[in-house]
Design a protein around this motif. Structure first.
Motif, PDB file in Angstrom:
ATOM      1  N   UNK A   8       8.241  47.215 -30.081  1.00  0.00           N
ATOM      2  CA  UNK A   8       7.295  46.946 -31.161  1.00  0.00           C
ATOM      3  C   UNK A   8       7.413  45.465 -31.551  1.00  0.00           C
ATOM      4  N   UNK A   9       6.358  44.950 -32.160  1.00  0.00           N
ATOM      5  CA  UNK A   9       6.503  43.682 -32.869  1.00  0.00           C
ATOM      6  C   UNK A   9       6.921  44.045 -34.287  1.00  0.00           C
ATOM      7  N   UNK A  10       7.996  43.441 -34.763  1.00  0.00           N
ATOM      8  CA  UNK A  10       8.443  43.669 -36.141  1.00  0.00           C
ATOM      9  C   UNK A  10       7.723  42.629 -37.004  1.00  0.00           C
ATOM     10  N   UNK A  11       6.767  43.121 -37.780  1.00  0.00           N
ATOM     11  CA  UNK A  11       5.860  42.215 -38.483  1.00  0.00           C
ATOM     12  C   UNK A  11       6.282  42.072 -39.949  1.00  0.00           C
ATOM     13  N   UNK A  12       6.691  40.863 -40.316  1.00  0.00           N
ATOM     14  CA  UNK A  12       7.003  40.584 -41.717  1.00  0.00           C
ATOM     15  C   UNK A  12       5.825  39.800 -42.308  1.00  0.00           C
ATOM     16  N   UNK A  13       6.073  38.789 -43.084  1.00  0.00           N
ATOM     17  CA  UNK A  13       4.971  38.079 -43.742  1.00  0.00           C
ATOM     18  C   UNK A  13       5.402  36.646 -44.051  1.00  0.00           C
ATOM     19  N   UNK A  14       4.398  35.797 -44.270  1.00  0.00           N
ATOM     20  CA  UNK A  14       4.688  34.416 -44.663  1.00  0.00           C
ATOM     21  C   UNK A  14       4.274  34.178 -46.108  1.00  0.00           C
ATOM     22  N   UNK A  15       3.564  35.137 -46.673  1.00  0.00           N
ATOM     23  CA  UNK A  15       3.032  34.973 -48.020  1.00  0.00           C
ATOM     24  C   UNK A  15       3.169  36.299 -48.771  1.00  0.00           C
ATOM     25  N   UNK A  16       4.099  36.318 -49.713  1.00  0.00           N
ATOM     26  CA  UNK A  16       4.391  37.568 -50.438  1.00  0.00           C
ATOM     27  C   UNK A  16       3.693  37.541 -51.798  1.00  0.00           C
TER      28      UNK A  16
END
Ligand SMILES: [Zn+2]
Length: 301
Positions: A224-232
């Protein structure tokens, strides 16, 4: 075989798991944390009454949990596919098994991805869908297995509206999950996603963004791609104006924005969303789904 009877079955099995999980937790073993309040209400129909009342030994409980996990998976496997359409959200090779916060690319266009976690959820998921449709925008929804089970109709609506789907685990655990528990959190959600909407997804977002509690490791291992974020947005506690500021000050091309459509009162998110979209459009951003973002990054590198 009707859905209702199946879900009654599922409920019974999951309740049994809840009890076993609670008991194991008291014994100091790390399994998904489930409110112990379920103990009293369902003991008579689960057959676990004896285990509970007689100071259970963890060595006796562990095979029981495994047995029930197996039973649950078998049950999902038997569910009829409720859609004729199959829909796969895959990720380019270079992102498989990787953790992604944002992407870099050489394209001049400004692109950004809105993501919504913890749904599907009553009311707010529909409100978000309505706003996105009005603005002709596609987003990515990281859904929880438990909520897919409870609100499968809403999941189908998300899919029918053309949005991308990611896996956000079954029960949103923050505590350490051993490899089999981590596998269950991810696989069981994936199985149910497929059974209810025909969706297969290689996108995974770990609950709370935690990368070290076993879930992300399993997700990476299974490509899988483990997708986080750059803008919370911090919309889990921020007011409308504050969450708008949070997103806008971190907005960047190739970025991923974290929002929530489920898991609690998301009325601030719903209120802020039209303003957020309008402002980002004015700044020249185009909205893409996470799979599109990854494809664009892979194509332009
Ligand atoms: Zn979450």
């Amino acid at each position: 075989m009707t859905d209702l009877s199946l879900f009654a079955w599922q409920r019974r099995i999951s309740m049994s798991l809840f009890i076993a999980a609670g008991v194991s937790f008291m014994a100091g073993v790390s399994v998904p944390l489930i409110p112990l309040v379920n103990q009293r209400t369902v003991t008579t129909e689960t057959g676990l009454e004896q285990q509970q009342q007689s100071e259970p030994n963890i060595l006796e409980i562990t095979p029981l949990i495994e047995q029930q996990q197996h039973a649950y998976q078998q049950l999902i496997a038997k569910l009829p596919l409720q859609t004729e359409k199959e829909l796969t959200f895959s990720v380019p090779d270079q992102f498989q098994g990787k953790t992604v916060y944002k992407v870099g690319f050489s394209n001049k266009d400004k692109i950004i991805a809105l993501t919504f976690d913890d749904g599907p959820w009553p009311k707010t998921t529909n409100e978000v869908l309505y706003i996105l449709k009005k603005h002709n925008i596609k987003a990515t929804f990281f859904v929880l297995g438990t909520n897919v089970k409870n609100y499968s109709g809403r999941l189908k609506q998300i899919v029918e509206h053309g949005h991308a789907i990611g896996n956000h685990s079954w029960s949103h655990p923050y505590t350490y999950q051993n490899p089999s528990a981590a596998a269950l959190e991810i696989d069981r959600t994936e199985d149910l996603l497929y059974k209810t909407s025909g969706v297969k997804t290689s996108l995974f977002r770990p609950p709370g963004g935690f990368l070290n509690n076993g879930l992300a490791a399993y997700a990476r291992k299974t490509n899988h791609a483990v997708v986080l974020w750059s803008s919370d947005s911090r919309d889990y506690y921020a007011s409308e104006q504050k969450l708008l500021n949070n997103v806008l000050k971190q907005a960047q091309s190739g970025g991923i924005i974290l929002l929530h459509d489920g898991g609690g009162d998301r009325s601030e998110t719903v209120r802020a969303l039209p303003k957020l979209i309008t402002e980002l459009k004015q700044r020249g951003y185009k909205f893409v789904t996470v799979p599109e973002l990854l494809e664009i990054a892979a194509d332009t590198k």
